[in-house]
Motif scaffolding. Structure first.
Motif, PDB file in Angstrom:
ATOM      1  N   HIS A  82      29.459  34.746  40.792  1.00 63.70           N
ATOM      2  CA  HIS A  82      28.467  34.178  39.882  1.00 63.70           C
ATOM      3  C   HIS A  82      28.883  34.300  38.418  1.00 63.70           C
ATOM      4  O   HIS A  82      28.082  34.044  37.525  1.00 63.70           O
ATOM      5  CB  HIS A  82      27.104  34.824  40.134  1.00 63.70           C
ATOM      6  CG  HIS A  82      26.585  34.514  41.500  1.00 63.70           C
ATOM      7  ND1 HIS A  82      25.809  33.416  41.779  1.00 63.70           N
ATOM      8  CD2 HIS A  82      26.775  35.139  42.691  1.00 63.70           C
ATOM      9  CE1 HIS A  82      25.539  33.386  43.073  1.00 63.70           C
ATOM     10  NE2 HIS A  82      26.111  34.423  43.649  1.00 63.70           N
ATOM     11  N   GLY A  83      30.147  34.703  38.166  1.00 62.80           N
ATOM     12  CA  GLY A  83      30.701  34.674  36.819  1.00 62.80           C
ATOM     13  C   GLY A  83      30.118  35.696  35.854  1.00 62.80           C
ATOM     14  O   GLY A  83      29.767  35.344  34.725  1.00 62.80           O
ATOM     15  N   CYS A  84      30.035  36.950  36.259  1.00 63.56           N
ATOM     16  CA  CYS A  84      29.517  38.011  35.390  1.00 63.56           C
ATOM     17  C   CYS A  84      30.300  38.041  34.075  1.00 63.56           C
ATOM     18  O   CYS A  84      31.533  38.083  34.088  1.00 63.56           O
ATOM     19  CB  CYS A  84      29.638  39.362  36.103  1.00 63.56           C
ATOM     20  SG  CYS A  84      29.251  40.774  35.057  1.00 63.56           S
ATOM     21  N   PRO A  85      29.594  38.023  32.937  1.00 59.08           N
ATOM     22  CA  PRO A  85      30.299  38.042  31.658  1.00 59.08           C
ATOM     23  C   PRO A  85      31.085  39.341  31.423  1.00 59.08           C
ATOM     24  O   PRO A  85      32.052  39.346  30.668  1.00 59.08           O
ATOM     25  CB  PRO A  85      29.198  37.872  30.617  1.00 59.08           C
ATOM     26  CG  PRO A  85      27.913  38.082  31.322  1.00 59.08           C
ATOM     27  CD  PRO A  85      28.156  37.913  32.785  1.00 59.08           C
ATOM     28  N   GLU A  86      30.690  40.418  32.080  1.00 56.93           N
ATOM     29  CA  GLU A  86      31.387  41.698  31.921  1.00 56.93           C
ATOM     30  C   GLU A  86      32.585  41.846  32.855  1.00 56.93           C
ATOM     31  O   GLU A  86      33.586  42.443  32.492  1.00 56.93           O
ATOM     32  CB  GLU A  86      30.440  42.866  32.223  1.00 56.93           C
ATOM     33  CG  GLU A  86      29.453  43.180  31.140  1.00 56.93           C
ATOM     34  CD  GLU A  86      28.601  44.372  31.518  1.00 56.93           C
ATOM     35  OE1 GLU A  86      29.166  45.444  31.861  1.00 56.93           O
ATOM     36  OE2 GLU A  86      27.368  44.227  31.479  1.00 56.93           O
ATOM     37  N   HIS A  87      32.469  41.349  34.099  1.00 55.44           N
ATOM     38  CA  HIS A  87      33.458  41.685  35.118  1.00 55.44           C
ATOM     39  C   HIS A  87      34.256  40.519  35.702  1.00 55.44           C
ATOM     40  O   HIS A  87      35.223  40.749  36.412  1.00 55.44           O
ATOM     41  CB  HIS A  87      32.776  42.420  36.276  1.00 55.44           C
ATOM     42  CG  HIS A  87      32.143  43.697  35.846  1.00 55.44           C
ATOM     43  ND1 HIS A  87      30.781  43.857  35.800  1.00 55.44           N
ATOM     44  CD2 HIS A  87      32.680  44.869  35.421  1.00 55.44           C
ATOM     45  CE1 HIS A  87      30.505  45.071  35.375  1.00 55.44           C
ATOM     46  NE2 HIS A  87      31.637  45.704  35.131  1.00 55.44           N
ATOM     47  N   TYR A  88      33.861  39.285  35.440  1.00 51.39           N
ATOM     48  CA  TYR A  88      34.573  38.160  36.043  1.00 51.39           C
ATOM     49  C   TYR A  88      35.968  38.031  35.445  1.00 51.39           C
ATOM     50  O   TYR A  88      36.138  38.017  34.229  1.00 51.39           O
ATOM     51  CB  TYR A  88      33.811  36.847  35.861  1.00 51.39           C
ATOM     52  CG  TYR A  88      34.594  35.661  36.393  1.00 51.39           C
ATOM     53  CD1 TYR A  88      34.704  35.448  37.753  1.00 51.39           C
ATOM     54  CD2 TYR A  88      35.248  34.783  35.540  1.00 51.39           C
ATOM     55  CE1 TYR A  88      35.432  34.377  38.266  1.00 51.39           C
ATOM     56  CE2 TYR A  88      35.976  33.716  36.028  1.00 51.39           C
ATOM     57  CZ  TYR A  88      36.066  33.515  37.396  1.00 51.39           C
ATOM     58  OH  TYR A  88      36.787  32.467  37.889  1.00 51.39           O
ATOM     59  N   VAL A  89      36.946  37.939  36.307  1.00 52.04           N
ATOM     60  CA  VAL A  89      38.329  37.713  35.902  1.00 52.04           C
ATOM     61  C   VAL A  89      38.837  36.533  36.731  1.00 52.04           C
ATOM     62  O   VAL A  89      38.755  36.553  37.963  1.00 52.04           O
ATOM     63  CB  VAL A  89      39.210  38.957  36.169  1.00 52.04           C
ATOM     64  CG1 VAL A  89      40.661  38.680  35.811  1.00 52.04           C
ATOM     65  CG2 VAL A  89      38.685  40.152  35.392  1.00 52.04           C
ATOM     66  N   SER A  90      39.333  35.522  36.056  1.00 47.59           N
ATOM     67  CA  SER A  90      39.848  34.351  36.753  1.00 47.59           C
ATOM     68  C   SER A  90      41.033  34.756  37.633  1.00 47.59           C
ATOM     69  O   SER A  90      41.893  35.516  37.201  1.00 47.59           O
ATOM     70  CB  SER A  90      40.281  33.297  35.740  1.00 47.59           C
ATOM     71  OG  SER A  90      40.674  32.123  36.406  1.00 47.59           O
ATOM     72  N   PRO A  91      41.096  34.259  38.852  1.00 45.44           N
ATOM     73  CA  PRO A  91      42.179  34.649  39.753  1.00 45.44           C
ATOM     74  C   PRO A  91      43.520  34.074  39.312  1.00 45.44           C
ATOM     75  O   PRO A  91      43.586  33.060  38.625  1.00 45.44           O
ATOM     76  CB  PRO A  91      41.744  34.059  41.092  1.00 45.44           C
ATOM     77  CG  PRO A  91      40.887  32.912  40.727  1.00 45.44           C
ATOM     78  CD  PRO A  91      40.188  33.296  39.466  1.00 45.44           C
ATOM     79  N   LYS A  92      44.576  34.737  39.729  1.00 39.57           N
ATOM     80  CA  LYS A  92      45.926  34.273  39.402  1.00 39.57           C
ATOM     81  C   LYS A  92      46.385  33.175  40.360  1.00 39.57           C
ATOM     82  O   LYS A  92      47.165  32.313  40.009  1.00 39.57           O
ATOM     83  CB  LYS A  92      46.893  35.455  39.440  1.00 39.57           C
ATOM     84  CG  LYS A  92      46.666  36.438  38.305  1.00 39.57           C
ATOM     85  CD  LYS A  92      47.591  37.629  38.413  1.00 39.57           C
ATOM     86  CE  LYS A  92      47.409  38.623  37.301  1.00 39.57           C
ATOM     87  NZ  LYS A  92      46.107  39.155  37.113  1.00 39.57           N
ATOM     88  N   TYR A  97      40.902  25.826  41.008  1.00 33.47           N
ATOM     89  CA  TYR A  97      39.913  25.678  42.069  1.00 33.47           C
ATOM     90  C   TYR A  97      38.831  26.740  41.955  1.00 33.47           C
ATOM     91  O   TYR A  97      37.642  26.433  41.988  1.00 33.47           O
ATOM     92  CB  TYR A  97      40.582  25.769  43.450  1.00 33.47           C
ATOM     93  CG  TYR A  97      39.565  25.776  44.571  1.00 33.47           C
ATOM     94  CD1 TYR A  97      39.033  24.588  45.045  1.00 33.47           C
ATOM     95  CD2 TYR A  97      39.115  26.968  45.121  1.00 33.47           C
ATOM     96  CE1 TYR A  97      38.082  24.585  46.062  1.00 33.47           C
ATOM     97  CE2 TYR A  97      38.168  26.978  46.132  1.00 33.47           C
ATOM     98  CZ  TYR A  97      37.661  25.790  46.597  1.00 33.47           C
ATOM     99  OH  TYR A  97      36.714  25.793  47.578  1.00 33.47           O
ATOM    100  N   TRP A  98      39.231  28.015  41.833  1.00 29.39           N
ATOM    101  CA  TRP A  98      38.257  29.102  41.845  1.00 29.39           C
ATOM    102  C   TRP A  98      37.398  29.114  40.596  1.00 29.39           C
ATOM    103  O   TRP A  98      36.188  29.389  40.670  1.00 29.39           O
ATOM    104  CB  TRP A  98      38.956  30.448  42.061  1.00 29.39           C
ATOM    105  CG  TRP A  98      39.506  30.523  43.453  1.00 29.39           C
ATOM    106  CD1 TRP A  98      40.817  30.540  43.815  1.00 29.39           C
ATOM    107  CD2 TRP A  98      38.756  30.529  44.671  1.00 29.39           C
ATOM    108  NE1 TRP A  98      40.932  30.566  45.187  1.00 29.39           N
ATOM    109  CE2 TRP A  98      39.675  30.563  45.737  1.00 29.39           C
ATOM    110  CE3 TRP A  98      37.400  30.508  44.976  1.00 29.39           C
ATOM    111  CZ2 TRP A  98      39.290  30.583  47.065  1.00 29.39           C
ATOM    112  CZ3 TRP A  98      37.008  30.529  46.306  1.00 29.39           C
ATOM    113  CH2 TRP A  98      37.943  30.563  47.330  1.00 29.39           C
ATOM    114  N   SER A  99      37.970  28.812  39.445  1.00 31.87           N
ATOM    115  CA  SER A  99      37.175  28.770  38.214  1.00 31.87           C
ATOM    116  C   SER A  99      36.135  27.655  38.292  1.00 31.87           C
ATOM    117  O   SER A  99      34.992  27.836  37.863  1.00 31.87           O
ATOM    118  CB  SER A  99      38.077  28.582  36.997  1.00 31.87           C
ATOM    119  OG  SER A  99      38.896  29.727  36.843  1.00 31.87           O
ATOM    120  N   GLU A 100      36.533  26.506  38.843  1.00 34.35           N
ATOM    121  CA  GLU A 100      35.576  25.405  39.016  1.00 34.35           C
ATOM    122  C   GLU A 100      34.485  25.792  40.005  1.00 34.35           C
ATOM    123  O   GLU A 100      33.309  25.470  39.809  1.00 34.35           O
ATOM    124  CB  GLU A 100      36.297  24.147  39.500  1.00 34.35           C
ATOM    125  CG  GLU A 100      37.135  23.481  38.436  1.00 34.35           C
ATOM    126  CD  GLU A 100      37.914  22.288  38.971  1.00 34.35           C
ATOM    127  OE1 GLU A 100      37.515  21.711  40.008  1.00 34.35           O
ATOM    128  OE2 GLU A 100      38.935  21.942  38.352  1.00 34.35           O
TER     129      GLU A 100
END
Length: 157
Positions: A82-92, A97-100
């Motif tokens: 759900h894209g937590c502003p504190e903990h979300y890290v875009s995958p390598k 795909y995952w960010s979208e």
């Protein structure tokens, strides 16, 4: 004896490997540890609720906890999905795909909140990292406050 065939993802699959596919299939969509612990505390406070239920029958979305009589819908959102502003890290791996996907999840969450609010529901959203005691206490306070009849609705005879 035949030689083992290389792994080929099923048609339309997003999995980049068999191991990734197994890993992603193992992720729970309900009954996560934070959900179970929060439910346990809320239940211990005497509140009863529906688990993984649709607050609105015609809306194909489920809340983690639903208090129908008081119209309270509770969502415990995972930091990654759900894209937590504190903990979300875009995958390598496959970041586009995952960010979208996460962006679509966030948009769907906002749409769900709006639809429920318009239908008279009170929506509570918590991040999975928030202390469970605080989360449970806020749920209990909100449900109990909505149970109490307001003084301006008194019946005069």
């Amino acid at each position: 004896m035949t030689e083992p065939q290389p792994w080929v993802p099923p048609e339309g699959s997003w999995a980049s490997s068999a191991a990734r596919r197994r890993n992603m299939q193992a992720i729970r969509s309900r009954d996560t540890k934070p959900e179970r612990l929060i439910r346990q505390l809320v239940h211990a406070n005497g509140l009863r609720y529906r688990v993984a239920a649709r607050p609105l029958p015609d809306l194909r979305r489920t809340a983690d906890m639903v208090f129908r009589p008081t119209k309270v819908a509770v969502f415990i959102d995972g930091c990654y999905w759900h894209g937590c502003p504190e903990h979300y890290v875009s995958p390598k791996t496959n970041p586009g795909y995952w960010s979208e996907k996460v962006a679509r999840n966030i948009a769907r969450d906002r749409d769900t909140d709006q639809r429920l609010t318009e239908a008279g529901w009170h929506v509570l959203r918590f991040w999975e990292h928030k202390p469970i005691e605080e989360t449970a206490a806020e749920i209990v306070r909100t449900v109990e406050a909505r149970r109490k009849p307001s003084s301006d609705k008194g019946v005069s005879l």
